[in-house]
Design an enzyme around this catalytic site. Structure first.
Site, PDB file in Angstrom:
ATOM      1  N   LYS A  19       0.840  -1.194   0.000  1.00 23.73           N
ATOM      2  CA  LYS A  19       0.000   0.000   0.000  1.00 23.73           C
ATOM      3  C   LYS A  19       0.884   1.256   0.000  1.00 23.73           C
ATOM      4  CE  LYS A  19      -3.775  -2.428   2.404  1.00 23.73           C
ATOM      5  NZ  LYS A  19      -4.532  -2.513   3.679  1.00 23.73           N
TER       6      LYS A  19
ATOM      7  N   HIS B 224      -1.630  -5.487   1.407  1.00 25.57           N
ATOM      8  CA  HIS B 224      -2.867  -6.235   1.166  1.00 25.57           C
ATOM      9  C   HIS B 224      -2.504  -7.606   0.617  1.00 25.57           C
ATOM     10  CE1 HIS B 224      -6.855  -7.326  -0.375  1.00 25.57           C
ATOM     11  NE2 HIS B 224      -6.193  -7.779  -1.428  1.00 25.57           N
TER      12      HIS B 224
ATOM     13  N   GLU C 103      -9.302 -10.658  -7.611  1.00 26.27           N
ATOM     14  CA  GLU C 103      -8.446  -9.471  -7.461  1.00 26.27           C
ATOM     15  C   GLU C 103      -7.354  -9.433  -8.533  1.00 26.27           C
ATOM     16  OE1 GLU C 103      -7.304  -9.609  -3.296  1.00 26.27           O
ATOM     17  OE2 GLU C 103      -9.380  -9.278  -2.666  1.00 26.27           O
TER      18      GLU C 103
ATOM     19  N   TYR D  50     -12.199  -3.534  -2.903  1.00 23.71           N
ATOM     20  CA  TYR D  50     -12.715  -3.496  -1.527  1.00 23.71           C
ATOM     21  C   TYR D  50     -14.241  -3.469  -1.485  1.00 23.71           C
ATOM     22  CZ  TYR D  50      -7.964  -2.742   0.251  1.00 23.71           C
ATOM     23  OH  TYR D  50      -6.640  -2.882   0.596  1.00 23.71           O
TER      24      TYR D  50
ATOM     25  N   ASN E  24      -1.683  -0.252   7.401  1.00 24.39           N
ATOM     26  CA  ASN E  24      -1.096  -1.567   7.683  1.00 24.39           C
ATOM     27  C   ASN E  24      -0.263  -2.136   6.542  1.00 24.39           C
ATOM     28  OD1 ASN E  24      -3.209  -2.245   6.035  1.00 24.39           O
ATOM     29  ND2 ASN E  24      -4.253  -3.582   7.503  1.00 24.39           N
TER      30      ASN E  24
HETATM   31  P1  IDP Z   1      -7.285  -7.477   5.477  1.00 22.49           P
HETATM   32  O1  IDP Z   1      -6.549  -6.386   4.732  1.00 22.49           O
HETATM   33  O2  IDP Z   1      -6.450  -8.072   6.563  1.00 22.49           O
HETATM   34  O3  IDP Z   1      -7.901  -8.508   4.557  1.00 22.49           O
HETATM   35  P2  IDP Z   1      -9.985  -6.393   5.826  1.00 22.49           P
HETATM   36  O4  IDP Z   1     -10.865  -6.630   7.016  1.00 22.49           O
HETATM   37  O5  IDP Z   1     -10.358  -7.056   4.532  1.00 22.49           O
HETATM   38  O6  IDP Z   1      -8.488  -6.758   6.259  1.00 22.49           O
HETATM   39  O7  IDP Z   1      -9.919  -4.826   5.616  1.00 22.49           O
HETATM   40  C1  IDP Z   1      -9.342  -4.279   4.453  1.00 22.49           C
HETATM   41  C2  IDP Z   1      -8.496  -3.093   4.821  1.00 22.49           C
HETATM   42  O8  IDP Z   1      -9.345  -2.054   5.302  1.00 22.49           O
HETATM   43  C3  IDP Z   1      -7.490  -3.331   5.959  1.00 22.49           C
HETATM   44  O9  IDP Z   1      -6.291  -3.912   5.533  1.00 22.49           O
HETATM   45  C4  IDP Z   1      -7.290  -1.922   6.468  1.00 22.49           C
HETATM   46  O10 IDP Z   1      -6.396  -1.202   5.602  1.00 22.49           O
HETATM   47  C5  IDP Z   1      -8.675  -1.329   6.303  1.00 22.49           C
HETATM   48  N1  IDP Z   1      -9.440  -1.440   7.559  1.00 22.49           N
HETATM   49  C6  IDP Z   1     -10.100  -2.526   8.025  1.00 22.49           C
HETATM   50  N2  IDP Z   1     -10.692  -2.271   9.197  1.00 22.49           N
HETATM   51  C7  IDP Z   1     -10.415  -0.970   9.469  1.00 22.49           C
HETATM   52  C8  IDP Z   1     -10.752  -0.092  10.563  1.00 22.49           C
HETATM   53  O11 IDP Z   1     -11.430  -0.458  11.522  1.00 22.49           O
HETATM   54  N3  IDP Z   1     -10.263   1.175  10.476  1.00 22.49           N
HETATM   55  C9  IDP Z   1      -9.505   1.628   9.443  1.00 22.49           C
HETATM   56  N4  IDP Z   1      -9.173   0.834   8.407  1.00 22.49           N
HETATM   57  C10 IDP Z   1      -9.617  -0.445   8.414  1.00 22.49           C
HETATM   58 MG    MG Z   2      -9.515  -8.425   3.267  1.00 25.16          MG
END
Ligand code: IDP
Ligand code: MG
Length: 149
Positions: free
Chosen positions: A9, A115, A126, A49, A112
């Site tokens: 990212k 992805h 994807e 997403y 984080n």
């Molecule tokens: P993942 O990336 O581990 O698959 P997902 O639940 O699919 O996690 O969420 C996608 C992305 O959305 C996360 O990697 C993060 O960047 C963002 N995200 C998820 N939950 C939150 C939140 O509570 N606050 C802010 N960003 C979030």
């Molecule tokens: Mg995810």
């Protein structure tokens, strides 16, 4: 052989983590079969997403992903989807194990670093959003005979 979609990212690109992340997957024995640096257009971010469209964090997630270039990759290997998810670590870096990418390089759930697809179905979906067939390359790695039983 299985393939998965992985993306550094914008925070990971800006922090110079692309090389470190590629190195980890290479050293594991996974095969890089596609890669490119791109500023993602809105429609591809929304498509990737789409399960999160209605979530309160979606607008922030979209602007974060579009804030700078992302490094998009396709990785191939036995069990690659689950292996990469494990190497990436928990979504919230505060819960990600040390040794995982998020555990080692991130602090905040909204920043984080990386992805990775969560299933073979989402990997195919994807990869289809981000890569054309001609951008994915079939070849053998020279160490495959010693990597696999
Ligand atoms: P993942 O990336 O581990 O698959 P997902 O639940 O699919 O996690 O969420 C996608 C992305 O959305 C996360 O990697 C993060 O960047 C963002 N995200 C998820 N939950 C939150 C939140 O509570 N606050 C802010 N960003 C979030
Ligand atoms: Mg995810």
């Amino acid at each position: 052989m299985d393939r998965t979609f992985v993306m550094v990212k914008p925070d990971g690109v800006q922090r110079g983590l692309v090389g470190e992340i590629v190195s980890r997957f290479e050293a594991k024995g996974l095969k890089l079969v596609g890669a490119k640096l791109e500023l993602l257009p809105e429609e591809r971010v929304v498509e990737q997403y789409r399960e999160h469209l209605e979530k309160p964090f979606f607008p922030g997630l979209k602007s974060y992903i579009m804030s700078g270039p992302c490094f998009l990759m396709a990785w191939e290997g036995k069990g690659v989807v689950a292996i990469v998810r494990k190497m990436v670590g928990a979504t919230n870096p505060a819960e990600a194990e040390p040794g995982s990418i998020r555990g080692d390089f991130a602090l905040d759930i909204g920043r984080n670093v990386i992805h990775a697809s969560d299933s073979l179905e989402s990997a195919a979906r994807e990869l289809g959003i981000h890569f054309s067939a001609g951008e994915l390359v079939d070849y053998s790695r020279i160490d495959e005979p010693v990597l696999y039983e």
